[in-house]
Write an enzyme that holds these catalytic residues in place. Structure first.
Site, mmCIF file in Angstrom:
data_model
loop_
_atom_site.group_PDB
_atom_site.id
_atom_site.type_symbol
_atom_site.label_atom_id
_atom_site.label_comp_id
_atom_site.label_asym_id
_atom_site.label_seq_id
_atom_site.Cartn_x
_atom_site.Cartn_y
_atom_site.Cartn_z
ATOM 1 C CB SER A 676 -0.985 0.003 1.168
ATOM 2 O OG SER A 676 -0.321 0.316 2.348
ATOM 3 C CE LYS A 719 -3.182 1.825 5.019
ATOM 4 N NZ LYS A 719 -3.203 1.304 3.643
#
Ligand SMILES: Nc1ncnc2c1ncn2[C@@H]1O[C@H](COP(=O)(O)OP(=O)(O)OP(=O)(O)O)[C@@H](O)[C@H]1O
Ligand SMILES: [Mg+2]
Length: 772
Positions: A676, A719
């Site tokens: 990611s 996140k």
């Protein structure tokens, strides 16, 4: 000059009669010759080494005894039996070998000046010691004492005693070599004392061993008798068995368990109660009686009351609480018939998973037990060991059931995501049987052998991440996600839940100490860096412990109690320098840098990625302990940039062969793997190559393909929360994750500006300035 008889393992003392066997031809010959002489004398000296077959002049001691041969008897096998009488100790000046026979040139040695009183005293002392030596000696008769004590000459008496003692040749020889009578007596005394001591010790050991043997035999006989009596009287119970029988009578047991208990008690009656087998049976029956087969604690299920308990114990977590209440409501309505799923609370450490489980138990009025599955590799830990193993026990499930004392506790299984498996079996599959409502009404524990009904246990599992939970298990679970806390939430949790407890634990009240709101916020921001509140809890406890100590010291010095008020500036004094995480979020535009978002089991975090360009040979160096997947995404990102350079910039294409790139990911604590960070690395590399600058206030996450597509990623909630924690509100998110953002609870995305992207070029455009 006398012929010599080398003696293998005897020392002959003057005044003593000794029979001796002679076999060596040379010695036989010497004896024959000596026997013809008028006095029939021979010099007997001990061999230094008894193994020596043909002793030469160097092989015999040079002090020996002149003996008279009283009798010589030839034996049929050619050897000779000789009766010798010791006459006088002498020293040999020189041995000479003549015709293979040894002869000795002898001298007498004077016994030196002696004090008669002293000798007499020594003699008596020696005699006394000899008496006790004889009493302890297993083979010396007591009658020996009388004749020996009748010998008045101290030297002779010493020789006589020495001859009777059991001593090795060296020690006897050393006694023989004592020409001075007083030193002979002294040495003898020494030997007597130490030998008697040895004999005493030997006898003590012997009698102790004897006693033990007697005791064992006695017990054996008694037990045999007891058995016989029991058989006669038809009594077949030891007190222990009777005890267990009583307990069984009083316990509520299902029929199949009761019959098992009875058959085991019968078996126990037939085994001797001291045998290990009997202990095994007893333990087993005790376990059977300890399991709460039919005991239930009364359940009250009042949704309203449950809500109150959850609210009282936990701040926020509205969605989680709602899910829990719905779950409880369904259970109540559908009763046992509901194919209820198992709850699984998933979230970073310290966000309240375990404590929520406890609250559920409290809300239902049920007992609470928990254990961790983390690192469990052996099926037997869940299911127990068969009884045939020494020290076997039931598995954890049954142990915890016993601990709960009822068959309907809330059982919290921590860390399902960390369950292991190896050659000892797969605990996950045993767990499957435990958790599956179809199967768990007859769960089998290897130790218990009889099925246990777990269908009334309310199982709750917890995990940090859901993707490592074995799929068949996950399939049976109802996952409830808990997210990290924001600073404001931590503030409320600390104020309403942690601090009241900490006050109590430290023995302080609000009158003794207060922590200002600003200081509490500072502790949250500067002294704890985590998703949950565990570190925060520890920090606050430390702080209050220190305050308590200061207060106590003041009291001991006799000072009046004074309220301690802690403000922001006092914190460093109590807690040391702030432990701000070393993530330097850039505040100015910079080249060769970008901010990414990471997601780990411990929650979300931000990730700074640096890149520099230098003269080189076209290599890309990667540092910061990156995992394989992450290294590959860095190369993919660079591949994309190189191949699309003309479309991405107006700059001339560099000679790639002369450029070196170095990409580094500092923050050491975050495990760095997973795809990611692809887009973030692409930004850093592109910025380093083109000179375009990263705009502060942006963070990004997304996998990158070789063609520059931005692909979806996971962990968006965590996140997002991490970005907010660091004051970053502009996030580049893969277009494909749009639905996730829409599903997210409003409070998480509040204030965040998401930019959905599908192409890396889009991100270059918006997140970088200048340089093109
Ligand atoms: N929302 C909350 N309200 C009140 N207290 C909370 C809240 N969240 C966590 N706590 C407190 O934080 C501490 C840690 O929580 P807990 O042990 O339940 O964490 P956990 O999620 O089980 O962590 P782990 O994954 O490490 O086992 C507990 O003292 C708990 O009471
Ligand atoms: Mg926990």
């Amino acid at each position: 000059m006398l012929y010599v008889l080398p003696a293998r393992d005897t020392v002959i003392f003057p005044g003593v009669l000794v029979p001796i066997f002679v076999g060596r031809p040379s010695t036989l010959k010497a004896i024959e010759i000596a026997a013809t002489a008028e006095k029939r004398r021979i010099f007997v000296a001990a061999q230094k080494n008894p193994e020596e077959e043909n002793p030469g002049p160097a092989d015999v001691y040079d002090v020996g005894t002149v003996c008279e041969m009283l009798q010589m008897i030839r034996m049929p096998d050619g050897t000779m039996k000789l009766l010798l009488e010791g006459k006088e100790r002498k020293r040999c000046r020189a041995y000479v070998l003549q015709d293979s026979m040894l002869t000795a040139d002898l001298v007498s040695v004077p016994s030196g000046y002696v004090d008669n009183d002293r000798l007499e005293a020594l003699r008596q002392e020696v005699l006394r010691e000899f008496e006790s030596y004889v009493t302890y000696h297993p083979r010396l008769p007591a009658e020996l004492i009388q004749p020996v004590s009748a010998i008045k000459d101290p030297g002779l008496a010493a020789d006589m005693i020495a001859a009777h003692m059991t001593l090795d040749v060296q020690r006897k020889q050393s006694l023989l070599e004592c020409f001075r009578v007083d030193s002979r007596l002294e040495l003898l005394l020494k030997y007597l004392i130490s030998e008697t001591e040895m004999l005493k010790l030997g006898r003590e050991i012997h009698s102790k061993v004897q006693k033990e043997i007697d005791q064992n035999q006695r017990e054996y006989f008694l037990r045999e008798q007891l058995k016989a009596i029991q058989e006669e009287l038809k009594i077949d119970d030891s007190p222990e068995a009777q005890d267990l029988r009583d307990r069984a009578a009083k316990s509520e047991l299902p029929d199949y368990v009761r019959s098992k208990v009875e058959s085991e008690l019968k078996r126990m009656a037939k085994t001797p109660s001291m045998s290990p087998e009997s202990t095994v049976i007893r333990n087993y029956v005790e376990w059977l009686l300890d399991v709460p087969w039919l005991k239930k604690s009364e359940e009250r299920l009042d949704i309203d009351a449950a809500k109150k308990v959850l609210d009282a114990n936990h701040y926020g977590l509205k969605r989680v609480k709602d899910r829990l209440l719905e779950y409880l409501a369904v259970r109540k309505l559908a009763g046992k018939s509901s194919r209820a799923q198992i709850l699984c609370l998933v979230g970073p450490p310290g966000v309240g998973k375990t404590s929520l489980g406890k609250s559920v138990a409290q809300a239902l009025g049920r007992r609470f037990v928990n254990f961790s599955l983390g690192g469990m590799r052996d099926e037997a830990e869940i299911r127990g060991h068969r009884r045939t193993y020494i020290g076997a026990l039931p598995g954890r499930i049954v142990q915890k059931l016993k601990e709960a004392g009822c068959n309907n506790p809330v059982m919290l299984l921590d860390e399902v995501d960390k369950i292991g498996s190896d050659f000892r079996g797969d605990p996950a599959s045993a767990l499957l049987e435990v958790l599956d409502p179809e199967q768990n009404s007859h769960f089998t524990d290897h130790y218990l052998e009889v099925p246990v009904d777990l269908s009334d246990v309310l199982f709750i599992t917890t995990a940090n991440v859901s993707h490592t939970i074995p799929a068949p298990l996950l399939d049976r679970m109802d996952v409830i996600e808990l997210s990290s806390y924001l600073p404001e939430e931590k503030y409320h949790i600390a104020k309403d839940h942690l601090l009241p407890r900490i006050y109590k634990e430290s023995g302080l009240t609000k009158k003794d100490a207060v922590l200002s709101s600003a200081a509490l916020k500072a502790v949250i921001a500067d002294y704890s860096h985590e998703s949950g509140v565990r570190e925060l809890d520890r920090r606050l406890s430390t702080l209050f412990r220190k305050i308590a100590r200061v207060a106590l010291e003041r009291e001991e010095r006799g000072e009046a109690p004074r309220k301690v008020s802690i403000g922001v500036k006092d914190l460093a004094g109590y807690l040391g320098a702030p432990h701000r995480p070393d993530v330097r979020i850039p505040r100015e535009p910079q080249t060769g840098l970008s901010v990414g978002l990471a997601w780990t089991a411990a929650g979300g975090d931000v990730l700074i990625i640096e890149a520099v360009k230098m003269p080189g040979k076209g290599e890309l160096q990667l540092t910061g302990n990156l995992g394989k997947v992450m290294q590959e995404s860095a190369m993919t990102a660079l591949g994309f940039i190189k191949s699309h350079w003309r479309e991405l910039t107006n700059q001339a294409e560099p000679k790639w062969g002369g450029v070196g790139l170095h990409l580094h990911v500092p923050e050491g604590a975050i495990p760095k793997d997973g795809p990611s960070a692809g887009i973030t690395m692409a930004i850093s590399l592109f910025s380093a190559l083109s000179g375009a600058k990263y705009r502060p206030g942006y963070a990004m996450t997304g996998e990158i393909s070789l063609r520059g597509d931005v692909l979806p990623i996971g962990g968006l909630r965590e996140k997002t929360l991490a970005a907010k924690r660091y004051g970053i509100y502009n996030l580049f998110i893969p277009e494909a994750n749009r639905a996730d953002v829409e599903d997210m609870e409003p409070w998480i995305k509040q204030g965040v500006h998401y930019v959905f992207v599908s192409q890396a070029a889009q991100v270059f455009e918006e997140a970088l300035e200048g340089g093109r």
